[in-house]
Scaffold this motif. Structure first.
Motif, PDB file in Angstrom:
ATOM      1  N   SER A 162      -3.820   3.884  -2.395  1.00 36.91           N
ATOM      2  CA  SER A 162      -3.499   2.551  -2.920  1.00 36.91           C
ATOM      3  C   SER A 162      -3.781   2.427  -4.406  1.00 36.91           C
ATOM      4  O   SER A 162      -2.976   1.880  -5.170  1.00 36.91           O
ATOM      5  CB  SER A 162      -4.273   1.483  -2.146  1.00 36.91           C
ATOM      6  N   GLY A 163      -4.947   2.920  -4.832  1.00 35.81           N
ATOM      7  CA  GLY A 163      -5.332   2.814  -6.226  1.00 35.81           C
ATOM      8  C   GLY A 163      -4.704   3.854  -7.121  1.00 35.81           C
ATOM      9  O   GLY A 163      -4.981   3.880  -8.334  1.00 35.81           O
ATOM     10  N   ILE A 164      -3.841   4.715  -6.541  1.00 30.48           N
ATOM     11  CA  ILE A 164      -3.180   5.768  -7.314  1.00 30.48           C
ATOM     12  C   ILE A 164      -1.689   5.500  -7.462  1.00 30.48           C
ATOM     13  O   ILE A 164      -1.095   5.763  -8.506  1.00 30.48           O
ATOM     14  CB  ILE A 164      -3.390   7.138  -6.634  1.00 30.48           C
ATOM     15  N   THR A 165      -1.073   4.957  -6.421  1.00 27.58           N
ATOM     16  CA  THR A 165       0.389   4.776  -6.421  1.00 27.58           C
ATOM     17  C   THR A 165       0.790   3.301  -6.497  1.00 27.58           C
ATOM     18  O   THR A 165       1.164   2.803  -7.563  1.00 27.58           O
ATOM     19  CB  THR A 165       1.009   5.424  -5.163  1.00 27.58           C
ATOM     20  N   ALA A 166       0.701   2.585  -5.384  1.00 28.90           N
ATOM     21  CA  ALA A 166       1.291   1.247  -5.294  1.00 28.90           C
ATOM     22  C   ALA A 166       0.602   0.215  -6.174  1.00 28.90           C
ATOM     23  O   ALA A 166       1.268  -0.570  -6.863  1.00 28.90           O
ATOM     24  CB  ALA A 166       1.296   0.776  -3.840  1.00 28.90           C
ATOM     25  N   ASN A 167      -0.742   0.166  -6.170  1.00 30.64           N
ATOM     26  CA  ASN A 167      -1.423  -0.865  -6.948  1.00 30.64           C
ATOM     27  C   ASN A 167      -1.222  -0.699  -8.453  1.00 30.64           C
ATOM     28  O   ASN A 167      -0.934  -1.682  -9.144  1.00 30.64           O
ATOM     29  CB  ASN A 167      -2.912  -0.898  -6.594  1.00 30.64           C
ATOM     30  N   PRO A 168      -1.343   0.519  -9.005  1.00 32.03           N
ATOM     31  CA  PRO A 168      -1.027   0.671 -10.435  1.00 32.03           C
ATOM     32  C   PRO A 168       0.434   0.360 -10.763  1.00 32.03           C
ATOM     33  O   PRO A 168       0.725  -0.187 -11.833  1.00 32.03           O
ATOM     34  CB  PRO A 168      -1.358   2.134 -10.716  1.00 32.03           C
TER      35      PRO A 168
END
Length: 456
Positions: free
Chosen positions: A235-241
């Motif tokens: 999550s903190g690597i792909t979608a959220n950024p």
């Protein structure tokens, strides 16, 4: 994958879990995203799995924060990009042109559902509106007011029973000024046939809605809610950024984004506080975080009772780790305002909205705050949708493939270094201009309201 040069763990891109980059001593902080996500509860060897069996949270009670005066760049280039939306008579803008049924009380839920089925209007059942006291009833009224006033609804039927605490006359006092062409009222106890009467009023509202046509509008008029649910190690690597970069781009155009889920700011709140445009917004952010911790403590709960079992299975170990991934949805833009639960967005830029992380409560909160659509990132998957278009952004390719009736956009190409920012920006603009999201196509639209009071 090492996310930040300060990290002492790396993420295995096969499963989203963390592994030690070097030997880590018992008591030493585990660093991910360049920030502590907890501490080691045992010595950890280089290459060893780092998770709940050997890591514990650093979170505790309320903290004291210090404001540092700084210059915050908040420049925009309003009006250079556009979308096709609906311009309302009061100057508001909508991205849908629907008729909504908003109940004052849960007793008429099935009537509203029957009316929706017979007319094509949209009903949003809830169990509240009666047997509530004081501030608890006020929370219900504020959220219902936000739904009635939402510009995605060209017309609204306010449906009541007649004997409830939040009866129509009481609710009108909370609602304030309204356009009688756009908002109509029906007390079911006052008519012989509530279905016939309801259909008549809805047809009038639909005729009024039909007078609107999509027109080209500046993207600066768009308000976007930010939400994540079922987070995982990606999550903190792909979608959220990815969503964070969209947020920055929209705000640069003069638009607005709203970040909520206060418990999922715990451990990352300092990053938001550093971006507050002035001392007043900073102090409101401090209160936002500490007041929610006080809410936990009033109920005898610890502030770190998170992540969920699904989060842990996906590789998230502590609430700090979850929060550091979650707040990335807010990008890097300045924080311009802090809203109480039930308040509406009034400033362009990034606003923080008081409220819990519970998915249904949060998307309802964002809708009532005036978000035209919601960007909802997920690593585990959910069919959930708000009354407004809810764009599901998958953090990983397997989810996007296996749950194609839930997921709107796949953020996993980010893992291989692919730049999909422009594709995502275009996709969201298309949704604002009428492209259906999966929650709309399959009818996944619902609400829930935050409760913290006495029920009679």
């Amino acid at each position: 994958m090492r996310i930040n040069k300060l990290d002492n763990v790396e993420v295995n891109l096969e499963d989203g879990h963390k592994y030690a980059l070097r030997d880590i001593k018992k008591g030493e902080n585990i660093i991910k995203y360049g920030n502590p996500i907890g501490h080691a509860t045992a010595d950890i060897k280089e290459g060893e799995h780092v998770h709940t069996h050997n890591v514990a949270t650093n979170l505790s009670d309320n903290l004291t924060y210090t404001y540092t005066e700084k210059s915050v760049d908040f420049s925009t280039r309003q009006g250079t990009k556009t979308f096709m939306g609906y311009l309302r008579e009061n100057g508001e803008v909508g991205v849908r042109n629907e008729v909504w049924i908003v109940n004052t009380v849960g007793c008429v839920n099935k009537i509203s559902e029957r009316l929706a089925a017979l007319t094509g209007a949209f009903a949003f059942p809830h169990p509240f509106g009666c047997s509530q006291m004081g501030g608890d009833q006020e929370l219900t009224q504020k959220i219902l007011r936000g739904l009635v006033n939402h510009p995605n609804a060209a017309g609204v039927l306010v449906l009541g029973l007649g004997c409830e605490n939040n009866n129509i006359e009481v609710f009108k006092g909370v609602l304030g000024e309204y356009d009688p062409k756009r908002v109509k009222f029906l007390n079911c106890q006052d008519v012989e046939d509530e279905i016939e009467a309801g259909i008549t009023l809805i047809r009038e509202l639909q005729a009024y809605a039909a007078t609107f046509r999509r027109v080209e509008l500046p993207l600066s008029r768009l308000r976007v809610g930010l939400k994540c649910g079922g987070s995982d190690g990606y999550s903190g690597i792909t979608a959220n950024p990815l969503v964070g970069r969209f947020c920055d781009a929209l705000i640069a155009e003069g638009g607005s984004c709203v970040l909520t889920e206060v418990p999922e700011m715990f451990g990352a709140e300092h990053l938001l506080m550093e971006r507050c445009i002035n001392r007043e917004v900073f102090e409101k952010t401090v209160s936002l975080v500490n007041d929610f911790k006080d809410y936990y403590k009033r109920h005898g709960q610890v502030v770190y009772e998170n992540p969920s079992p699904g989060n842990k299975k996906g590789g998230i170990t502590t609430l700090e780790e979850k929060s550091l991934g979650c707040v990335q949805k807010g990008g890097s833009a300045p924080v311009v305002d802090v809203l109480k639960y039930g308040q509406t967005v009034s400033k362009n830029g990034l606003s923080l909205l008081d409220g819990p992380g519970n998915d249904i409560v949060a998307i309802t909160n964002l809708t009532a705050a005036g978000a035209h659509l919601i960007l909802f990132t997920t690593g585990r998957g959910t069919p959930l949708g708000a009354p407004v278009p809810t764009v599901k952004v998958a953090t990983n390719a397997n989810l996007a493939k296996n749950k194609h009736t839930w997921i709107d956009f796949d953020a996993s190409p980010v893992l291989s270094g692919e730049d999909i920012d422009e594709d995502f920006f275009q996709f969201v603009t298309e949704v604002a201009s009428g492209k259906e999201t999966k929650n709309e196509t399959f009818g996944y639209r619902e609400i829930s309201i935050f409760k913290d009071g006495v029920t009679l």
